[in-house]
Design a protein around this motif. Structure first.
Motif, short mmCIF file in Angstrom:
data_model
loop_
_atom_site.label_atom_id
_atom_site.label_comp_id
_atom_site.label_asym_id
_atom_site.label_seq_id
_atom_site.Cartn_x
_atom_site.Cartn_y
_atom_site.Cartn_z
N ASN A 131 0.83 -1.22 0.00
CA ASN A 131 0.00 0.00 0.00
C ASN A 131 0.86 1.26 0.00
O ASN A 131 0.53 2.24 -0.67
N ASP A 132 1.94 1.23 0.77
CA ASP A 132 2.84 2.39 0.84
C ASP A 132 3.42 2.73 -0.54
O ASP A 132 3.73 3.89 -0.83
N LYS A 133 3.58 1.72 -1.38
CA LYS A 133 4.10 1.92 -2.75
C LYS A 133 2.97 2.16 -3.76
O LYS A 133 3.21 2.22 -4.96
N HIS A 134 1.74 2.25 -3.25
CA HIS A 134 0.56 2.48 -4.09
C HIS A 134 0.30 1.33 -5.06
O HIS A 134 -0.08 1.55 -6.21
N TYR A 135 0.47 0.11 -4.56
CA TYR A 135 0.25 -1.08 -5.37
C TYR A 135 -1.08 -1.77 -5.05
O TYR A 135 -1.25 -2.95 -5.34
N GLN A 136 -2.04 -1.04 -4.49
CA GLN A 136 -3.32 -1.65 -4.16
C GLN A 136 -4.10 -2.06 -5.41
O GLN A 136 -4.71 -3.12 -5.43
N LYS A 137 -4.08 -1.20 -6.42
CA LYS A 137 -4.91 -1.44 -7.60
C LYS A 137 -4.15 -1.89 -8.84
O LYS A 137 -4.73 -2.46 -9.75
N VAL A 138 -2.88 -1.58 -8.90
CA VAL A 138 -2.06 -1.98 -10.06
C VAL A 138 -0.68 -2.40 -9.58
O VAL A 138 -0.18 -1.92 -8.57
N ARG A 139 -0.09 -3.30 -10.33
CA ARG A 139 1.26 -3.78 -10.04
C ARG A 139 2.10 -3.62 -11.31
O ARG A 139 2.24 -4.56 -12.09
N PRO A 140 2.64 -2.41 -11.53
CA PRO A 140 3.44 -2.17 -12.75
C PRO A 140 4.63 -3.12 -12.83
O PRO A 140 5.35 -3.30 -11.86
N GLY A 141 4.78 -3.73 -13.99
CA GLY A 141 5.89 -4.67 -14.17
C GLY A 141 5.59 -6.06 -13.65
O GLY A 141 6.45 -6.93 -13.68
N GLY A 142 4.37 -6.28 -13.15
CA GLY A 142 3.98 -7.60 -12.65
C GLY A 142 4.07 -7.69 -11.14
O GLY A 142 4.82 -6.97 -10.49
N TRP A 143 3.27 -8.60 -10.59
CA TRP A 143 3.20 -8.70 -9.14
C TRP A 143 4.51 -9.20 -8.53
O TRP A 143 4.87 -8.78 -7.43
N GLN A 144 5.23 -10.09 -9.23
CA GLN A 144 6.49 -10.60 -8.66
C GLN A 144 7.48 -9.46 -8.45
O GLN A 144 8.15 -9.40 -7.42
N LYS A 145 7.57 -8.56 -9.42
CA LYS A 145 8.47 -7.40 -9.32
C LYS A 145 8.06 -6.51 -8.15
O LYS A 145 8.91 -6.09 -7.36
N CYS A 146 6.77 -6.25 -8.03
CA CYS A 146 6.28 -5.37 -6.97
C CYS A 146 6.48 -6.00 -5.59
O CYS A 146 6.87 -5.31 -4.64
N TYR A 147 6.24 -7.30 -5.48
CA TYR A 147 6.46 -7.98 -4.21
C TYR A 147 7.94 -7.91 -3.83
O TYR A 147 8.29 -7.60 -2.69
N ALA A 148 8.80 -8.19 -4.80
CA ALA A 148 10.25 -8.15 -4.53
C ALA A 148 10.68 -6.75 -4.12
O ALA A 148 11.46 -6.59 -3.18
N GLU A 149 10.15 -5.74 -4.78
CA GLU A 149 10.47 -4.37 -4.46
C GLU A 149 10.07 -4.02 -3.02
O GLU A 149 10.71 -3.19 -2.37
N CYS A 150 9.03 -4.66 -2.54
CA CYS A 150 8.54 -4.42 -1.17
C CYS A 150 9.15 -5.39 -0.16
O CYS A 150 8.75 -5.42 1.01
N GLY A 151 10.10 -6.21 -0.61
CA GLY A 151 10.75 -7.15 0.30
C GLY A 151 9.89 -8.32 0.69
O GLY A 151 10.06 -8.91 1.76
N ILE A 152 8.95 -8.70 -0.18
CA ILE A 152 8.05 -9.82 0.11
C ILE A 152 8.54 -11.02 -0.68
O ILE A 152 8.48 -11.04 -1.92
N ASP A 153 9.05 -12.02 0.04
CA ASP A 153 9.55 -13.25 -0.56
C ASP A 153 8.39 -14.23 -0.66
O ASP A 153 7.87 -14.70 0.35
#
Length: 157
Positions: A131-153
């Motif tokens: 949410n802090d990265k504003h990924y609630q509604k869209v995940r630019p570059g795909g969800w794996q990229k956004c999760y990794a960017e947020c430190g979510i393994d």
């Protein structure tokens, strides 16, 4: 409490529904908002028909320490393991909003839309990072990229 039965993702049904909604949207463009609401509910309900495919390392670690069978946990039975839904968030890897937008785009093959459907158990802290990265509604570059960017393994269950 509703018992969840893993029927698998109703891909054939969703394929037909998406095709029909696209056809109807072409005929009745004034009901686009209605069509998007129908798709929103359909994607949410369809994802409930299958088991959760992924979990974050943090969610798995928390579940393991507390003997929570994360692989068997569904939205409907979550309160049995997570009272008040305080720890875990059932996350649509590609947000439903983004799935709906993709489904409404006639240039995207229906099979490509359906291939994006996946859910994951993550922690509330991890959800806040998204949410802090504003990924609630869209995940630019795909969800794996956004999760990794947020430190979510994320690990496949």
């Amino acid at each position: 409490m509703v018992k969840t039965i893993d029927l698998g993702y109703p891909k054939d049904y969703m394929r037909e529904l998406l095709i029909e909604i696209r056809r109807l949207n072409a005929k009745y463009p004034q009901y686009r908002r209605f069509a998007k609401n129908v798709l929103d509910k359909a994607f949410r309900m369809a994802s409930d028909c299958q088991g959760v495919q992924y979990a974050s390392r943090a969610a798995l670690d928390y579940a393991q320490v507390r003997n929570i069978p994360l692989k068997e946990m569904h939205w409907q039975n979550q309160p049995k393991y997570d009272s008040g839904r305080q720890v875990f968030i059932l996350e649509h890897c590609m947000p439903v909003h983004q799935m709906v937008e993709l489904a409404m785009d006639d240039s995207v093959p229906v099979e490509d839309v359906l291939a994006q459907e996946a859910t994951a158990w993550i922690t509330r802290d991890e959800n806040q990072r998204l949410n802090d990265k504003h990924y609630q509604k869209v995940r630019p570059g795909g969800w794996q990229k956004c999760y990794a960017e947020c430190g979510i393994d994320v690990i496949k269950l």
